[in-house]
Write a protein that holds these residues in place. Structure first.
Motif, PDB file in Angstrom:
ATOM      1  N   ASN A 581       0.834  -1.188   0.000  1.00 22.45           N
ATOM      2  CA  ASN A 581       0.000   0.000   0.000  1.00 22.45           C
ATOM      3  C   ASN A 581       0.873   1.244   0.000  1.00 22.45           C
ATOM      4  N   ILE A 582       0.507   2.193  -0.865  1.00 19.74           N
ATOM      5  CA  ILE A 582       1.189   3.480  -0.913  1.00 19.74           C
ATOM      6  C   ILE A 582       0.639   4.394   0.164  1.00 19.74           C
ATOM      7  N   SER A 583      -0.656   4.283   0.435  1.00 19.94           N
ATOM      8  CA  SER A 583      -1.318   5.018   1.507  1.00 19.94           C
ATOM      9  C   SER A 583      -2.445   4.138   2.017  1.00 19.94           C
ATOM     10  N   ASP A 584      -3.260   4.671   2.936  1.00 19.61           N
ATOM     11  CA  ASP A 584      -4.360   3.863   3.450  1.00 19.61           C
ATOM     12  C   ASP A 584      -5.447   3.652   2.412  1.00 19.61           C
ATOM     13  N   LYS A 585      -5.368   4.351   1.264  1.00 22.78           N
ATOM     14  CA  LYS A 585      -6.382   4.216   0.235  1.00 22.78           C
ATOM     15  C   LYS A 585      -5.858   3.641  -1.080  1.00 22.78           C
ATOM     16  N   VAL A 586      -4.551   3.683  -1.283  1.00 25.12           N
ATOM     17  CA  VAL A 586      -3.976   3.282  -2.568  1.00 25.12           C
ATOM     18  C   VAL A 586      -3.110   2.042  -2.374  1.00 25.12           C
ATOM     19  N   GLY A 587      -3.347   1.017  -3.193  1.00 27.81           N
ATOM     20  CA  GLY A 587      -2.551  -0.198  -3.174  1.00 27.81           C
ATOM     21  C   GLY A 587      -2.052  -0.527  -4.565  1.00 27.81           C
ATOM     22  N   TYR A 588      -1.019  -1.369  -4.643  1.00 29.97           N
ATOM     23  CA  TYR A 588      -0.431  -1.684  -5.933  1.00 29.97           C
ATOM     24  C   TYR A 588       0.130  -3.098  -5.915  1.00 29.97           C
ATOM     25  N   SER A 589       0.409  -3.637  -7.101  1.00 33.12           N
ATOM     26  CA  SER A 589       1.157  -4.879  -7.252  1.00 33.12           C
ATOM     27  C   SER A 589       1.825  -4.874  -8.622  1.00 33.12           C
ATOM     28  N   VAL A 590       3.045  -5.432  -8.675  1.00 36.88           N
ATOM     29  CA  VAL A 590       3.805  -5.558  -9.918  1.00 36.88           C
ATOM     30  C   VAL A 590       4.439  -6.938  -9.920  1.00 36.88           C
ATOM     31  N   SER A 591       4.301  -7.666 -11.025  1.00 33.05           N
ATOM     32  CA  SER A 591       4.922  -8.977 -11.123  1.00 33.05           C
ATOM     33  C   SER A 591       5.538  -9.145 -12.506  1.00 33.05           C
ATOM     34  N   VAL A 592       6.692  -9.836 -12.531  1.00 31.46           N
ATOM     35  CA  VAL A 592       7.417 -10.096 -13.770  1.00 31.46           C
ATOM     36  C   VAL A 592       7.771 -11.575 -13.780  1.00 31.46           C
ATOM     37  N   GLY A 593       7.497 -12.246 -14.913  1.00 32.95           N
ATOM     38  CA  GLY A 593       7.812 -13.665 -14.985  1.00 32.95           C
ATOM     39  C   GLY A 593       7.705 -14.174 -16.391  1.00 32.95           C
ATOM     40  N   ASP A 594       7.764 -15.482 -16.529  1.00 33.49           N
ATOM     41  CA  ASP A 594       7.682 -16.094 -17.852  1.00 33.49           C
ATOM     42  C   ASP A 594       6.335 -15.853 -18.516  1.00 33.49           C
ATOM     43  N   TYR A 595       5.336 -15.499 -17.716  1.00 37.66           N
ATOM     44  CA  TYR A 595       4.011 -15.237 -18.270  1.00 37.66           C
ATOM     45  C   TYR A 595       3.843 -13.773 -18.674  1.00 37.66           C
ATOM     46  N   GLY A 596       4.883 -12.957 -18.513  1.00 33.13           N
ATOM     47  CA  GLY A 596       4.817 -11.570 -18.904  1.00 33.13           C
ATOM     48  C   GLY A 596       4.903 -10.632 -17.713  1.00 33.13           C
ATOM     49  N   VAL A 597       4.376  -9.428 -17.922  1.00 28.42           N
ATOM     50  CA  VAL A 597       4.400  -8.385 -16.892  1.00 28.42           C
ATOM     51  C   VAL A 597       2.968  -8.028 -16.516  1.00 28.42           C
ATOM     52  N   ASN A 598       2.689  -8.033 -15.219  1.00 26.62           N
ATOM     53  CA  ASN A 598       1.372  -7.660 -14.723  1.00 26.62           C
ATOM     54  C   ASN A 598       1.514  -6.504 -13.748  1.00 26.62           C
ATOM     55  N   THR A 599       0.691  -5.496 -13.889  1.00 24.75           N
ATOM     56  CA  THR A 599       0.648  -4.394 -12.924  1.00 24.75           C
ATOM     57  C   THR A 599      -0.805  -4.127 -12.550  1.00 24.75           C
ATOM     58  N   SER A 600      -1.017  -3.756 -11.319  1.00 24.71           N
ATOM     59  CA  SER A 600      -2.373  -3.408 -10.872  1.00 24.71           C
ATOM     60  C   SER A 600      -2.300  -2.249  -9.893  1.00 24.71           C
ATOM     61  N   LEU A 601      -3.352  -1.476  -9.868  1.00 22.59           N
ATOM     62  CA  LEU A 601      -3.455  -0.324  -8.980  1.00 22.59           C
ATOM     63  C   LEU A 601      -4.884  -0.259  -8.464  1.00 22.59           C
ATOM     64  N   SER A 602      -5.039  -0.050  -7.169  1.00 21.66           N
ATOM     65  CA  SER A 602      -6.378   0.029  -6.578  1.00 21.66           C
ATOM     66  C   SER A 602      -6.496   1.294  -5.750  1.00 21.66           C
ATOM     67  N   TYR A 603      -7.693   1.824  -5.713  1.00 24.42           N
ATOM     68  CA  TYR A 603      -7.971   3.033  -4.942  1.00 24.42           C
ATOM     69  C   TYR A 603      -9.271   2.830  -4.181  1.00 24.42           C
ATOM     70  N   ARG A 604      -9.207   3.010  -2.878  1.00 25.06           N
ATOM     71  CA  ARG A 604     -10.373   2.792  -2.025  1.00 25.06           C
ATOM     72  C   ARG A 604     -10.936   4.150  -1.609  1.00 25.06           C
ATOM     73  N   HIS A 605     -11.901   4.618  -2.360  1.00 29.69           N
ATOM     74  CA  HIS A 605     -12.594   5.863  -2.034  1.00 29.69           C
ATOM     75  C   HIS A 605     -13.702   5.554  -1.037  1.00 29.69           C
ATOM     76  N   ASN A 606     -14.169   6.592  -0.340  1.00 27.02           N
ATOM     77  CA  ASN A 606     -15.258   6.373   0.613  1.00 27.02           C
ATOM     78  C   ASN A 606     -16.518   5.844  -0.065  1.00 27.02           C
ATOM     79  N   LYS A 607     -16.707   6.200  -1.334  1.00 28.11           N
ATOM     80  CA  LYS A 607     -17.946   5.842  -2.027  1.00 28.11           C
ATOM     81  C   LYS A 607     -17.832   4.575  -2.869  1.00 28.11           C
ATOM     82  N   ALA A 608     -16.618   4.196  -3.279  1.00 30.13           N
ATOM     83  CA  ALA A 608     -16.456   3.025  -4.138  1.00 30.13           C
ATOM     84  C   ALA A 608     -14.992   2.589  -4.115  1.00 30.13           C
ATOM     85  N   SER A 609     -14.774   1.323  -4.485  1.00 36.57           N
ATOM     86  CA  SER A 609     -13.424   0.799  -4.650  1.00 36.57           C
ATOM     87  C   SER A 609     -13.144   0.682  -6.147  1.00 36.57           C
ATOM     88  N   LEU A 610     -12.030   1.268  -6.600  1.00 32.93           N
ATOM     89  CA  LEU A 610     -11.667   1.289  -8.007  1.00 32.93           C
ATOM     90  C   LEU A 610     -10.397   0.486  -8.216  1.00 32.93           C
TER      91      LEU A 610
END
Length: 798
Positions: A581-610
């Motif tokens: 987590n970058i902050s209490d609302k922002v999270g991330y993940s990065v992975s590299v492997g034989d299956y390629g590169v995956n990145t994800s980013l999440s944001y937890r707003h009071n009204k919705a999770s993106l």
């Protein structure tokens, strides 16, 4: 001598020393009279009688007070307390019944028999160990009443149905990329709450640029919680979940007991009882962890008011009043079918069998049935039975589970099915099931050894179709399953294995897995796994190794992981990933492997999770985005949005005050917040005092709510705008007043300090203050004095 010393010093020092002397006299019991204190106050600038704060040792003085009330350590909020001249004369309060009603506690009849007077008020001096303290200087009222006089509420029986409203949890996602169709998916879990009933439906929709739009409704049913009999009533599409006969889905009416409504949410507990020779402290530990502690009185005892999870000996320590400790050990290797003593569960249903994943044709089937399944717990064993009745099909199952102490736990079940087919054929089959749990060594548990047998003519109800005799023959024969776990040298080892055989062929399916995990230096974790399977003549063995390292920086949490895997049917695959987590609302993940590169980013707003995700491999990319959350509508709040899809929520009202956080949920511009809560539990709604504005007064005591599952409970946090003033009070000649009591509209607000300062608060704007002292009476007009400012306002009392 003291007065001579005071004359030689500055007036301010003189007043301070005098007040110190007064304080000594007030609290020196050797010089205090039994009822009212008397002082020579001639040295206080002409004061000839006692101020209110010195007229009673207890502070019980006639008047009306805006008082902060607490009960057994829990703040209730500010209440208007009226003290009569009679109460002042006898130096004892008699509380109005309505005041104790506000503490939301049910008292038993013995309490009212002792405390209720002829004047219809409550005299707590008649209650042994009760305490009542009134502090005039704040003012505050602390009430303490022994637990003996408080009813032991069954929170699950008293669970609230909540208010009427509409909830809809949603999940929406969309994706696009190289050489793939654009697509969208959405799912909605909708619910309408009306007068304790809940209507549920689940809707899923799917669209892609290469296919047509598709939508279906998979559920439609009404539910009603019945805490009095600890069960749920279901009308519509339901599931008959049997323990002694196999379950199936249906359209009709069902009544099922709920373990959430029971005081025992876990499985079996051994009989922990005995006789205590004195007041003693009982502590229960499992796997070196304290799971329960209680102080008991002398005499017989039975300890069962706690839950345990998993297996492991219960070590019970009983420490008496002299410090002597007795330890008892109760082995606990329990199979899931064991119930606590005197507890039961059941499931009843009538209707039409409906095995489709949709609701179309729910009541079209000609398979009418009656279903019943239940069990009851005795001290060391549990017995039960199940039954399905259909015109062409019958199924009966019986069973028992037994606690064997150090020898473990054993469960036995058996059943018989009779299936009649349209061509006149009949199949009568049998089934048997054995489960066993045992502790091999202190750190090694045989969690489950299970064996199931079905003969070739046994037919589950979900597989019974009278028009198709040959298609409904049961092919499973034997199944053996084994689960074990152990802890050795700080490492966790687990093993699982199974074998399945079938009728009418020689196929034998087997599988198993072994895993080893251990934590090392600074949280470095490692795991090794091996798995094997052989099905339909194809075998596969795979191996996996991973290392993970947590990296924490302040409130930020990150993990770096590397892994490798290889199998008999797959090549070596390597990967590395990082997430956190970058902050209490922002999270991330990065992975590299034989299956390629995956990145994800999440944001937890009071009204919705993106969320968003990008995958890149071999020149092709895929982008996906999503949103999830819930919307709720109620008559008090209107439409609200939340980032959590929880089915049970508390609608918290802060009475129009924005920005106050309750369990992490923040109130909106109208003063409403949605808080996720657990059903049939006392949920503590805590106000974050750091989010309360300086101009507001909020009841920060813990509010408890106990809802039924799926409810919208409305909880009001007593809040109000407060008008606070810090005053420097002077007379018309510009001389600071050294004493005096401040009142507004007959309500006592406080007293002037010896330095002429006064700090007062009111829930309403103050337009005029009255000051009463033994030297004079005057009034202050507050029209030009601003409230809630960090300034000292100089005022003239005329």
């Amino acid at each position: 001598m003291l007065l001579g010393f005071l004359i030689m010093h500055h007036n301010l020092l003189r007043c301070s020393v005098c007040l110190l002397c007064l304080n000594f006299v007030v609290y020196n019991d050797a010089n205090a009279t039994d009822d009212v204190f008397a002082f020579n106050t001639d040295f206080l600038h002409g004061v000839n009688s006692n101020p209110k704060v010195f007229r009673s040792q207890s502070g019980i003085v006639e008047g009306r007070y805006q008082t902060l009330v607490s009960f057994n350590g829990r703040q209730i909020g500010r209440k208007v307390l009226e003290i009569t001249a009679e109460e002042e004369a006898r130096d004892s309060l008699c509380l109005a019944v309505g005041l104790l009603d506000s503490v939301s506690v049910n008292f038993n009849q013995e309490f009212y028999d002792l405390a209720l007077t002829d004047n219809a008020c409550l005299d707590l001096t008649k209650i042994e160990f009760a305490d009542l303290k009134f502090d005039l200087s704040k003012p505050s009222l602390d009430i303490a009443i022994p637990q003996k006089y408080i009813k032991a509420n069954d929170a699950r029986i008293d669970a609230a149905d909540g208010i009427n409203g509409i909830k809809a949890g949603y999940n929406v996602s969309a994706s696009t990329g190289t050489n793939v169709d654009e697509s969208m998916f959405s799912s909605v879990n909708a619910q309408i709450n009306l007068w304790g009933w809940q209507a549920h439906t689940d809707i899923a929709s799917n669209w892609s640029s290469g296919q047509s739009f598709e939508s279906n409704v998979s559920n439609l049913y009404l539910t009603k919680a019945l805490p009095q009999i600890r069960s749920n009533l279901v009308i519509g599409k339901g599931n008959a979940n049997g323990r002694f006969v196999e379950g199936f889905s249906f359209g009709g009416i069902g009544l099922t007991s709920s373990r959430l409504m029971s005081n025992a949410r876990s499985s079996y507990l051994p009989d922990i009882s005995g006789i205590a020779n004195s007041t003693s402290k009982v502590t229960v530990r499992q796997n070196e962890r304290v799971v329960y502690s209680e102080v008991i009185s002398s005499g017989p005892y039975k300890i069962d008011g706690f839950d345990v999870f998993g297996s492991g000996d219960l070590r019970v320590e009983i420490e008496d009043a002299n410090g002597n400790i007795e330890e008892k050990v109760y082995p606990l290797i329990s199979v899931s079918s064991l119930l606590r003593e005197n507890y039961s569960d059941f499931s009843l249903a009538v209707g039409k069998r409906h095995l489709s994943g949709k609701i179309e044709g729910m009541f079209d089937s000609d398979r009418n049935f009656i279903f019943a399944d239940g069990r009851y717990g005795y001290q060391n064993y549990t017995l039960g039975a199940g039954l399905i009745l259909d015109d062409d099909y019958q199924n009966l199952g019986i069973g028992g589970s037994f606690y064997l102490g150090r020898a473990g736990s054993l469960s036995l079940k058996g059943g018989m099915s009779i299936a009649n087919y349209d061509d006149g054929s009949r199949l009568t089959g049998m089934t048997a099931n054995v489960e066993y749990g045992y502790q091999l060594l202190e750190d090694t548990h045989l969690q489950l050894a299970a064996y199931r047998y079905r003969d070739s003519d046994y037919v589950p109800y979900s597989s019974f179709y009278p028009e198709n005799y040959s298609d409904t023959r049961q092919r499973q024969k034997h199944r053996l399953q084994l689960l074990m776990s152990s802890r050795f040298q700080g490492a966790n080892i687990s093993f699982s294995g199974w074998q399945q055989t079938y009728w009418n062929n020689d196929d034998i399916s087997t599988g198993g897995s072994l895993s080893l995990s251990k934590s090392w230096w600074r949280g470095l974790g490692s795991s090794l796994s091996v798995s094997y399977s052989n099905q339909n003549g194809t075998s596969d063995t795979s191996y996996g190794l991973s290392l993970s390292l947590p990296l924490n920086y302040g409130d930020q949490y990150h993990t770096v992981t590397t892994s490798a895997s290889i199998g008999s049917n797959s090549d070596l695959a390597l990967s590395a990933s990082s997430g956190g987590n970058i902050s209490d609302k922002v999270g991330y993940s990065v992975s590299v492997g034989d299956y390629g590169v995956n990145t994800s980013l999440s944001y937890r707003h009071n009204k919705a999770s993106l969320s968003s995700r990008i995958n890149y491999q071999d020149g092709e990319s895929l982008l996906s985005v999503g949103a999830s959350g819930a919307v709720v509508w109620t008559q008090p709040s209107g439409l609200l949005a939340s980032n959590n899809r929880s089915g049970t929520v508390a609608l918290v009202s802060t009475q129009g005050i924005e920005g106050i956080k309750v369990r992490g949920a923040e109130s909106d511009a109208n003063g409403y917040a949605l808080v996720n809560v657990s059903p049939y539990q006392n949920n503590a709604l805590r106000v974050d005092v750091n989010t309360v504005p300086v101009w507001a007064e909020v009841d920060t005591s813990v509010q408890n709510v106990t809802p039924v599952e799926g409810a919208i409970v409305h909880q009001i946090i007593n809040s109000s705008k407060v008008y606070s003033y810090t005053l420097s009070v002077k007379d018309k000649d510009g001389i600071s007043l050294k004493t005096g009591e401040l009142e507004s509209s007959g309500l006592y607000l406080g007293a002037i300090a010896p330095n002429g300062m006064a700090t007062i608060s009111s829930v309403n704007p103050i337009e005029r203050l009255s000051i009463n002292s033994d030297s004079h009476e005057c009034e202050i007009y507050m029209h030009d004095v601003q409230a809630n400012k960090k300034i000292i306002s100089e005022v003239i009392c005329e």
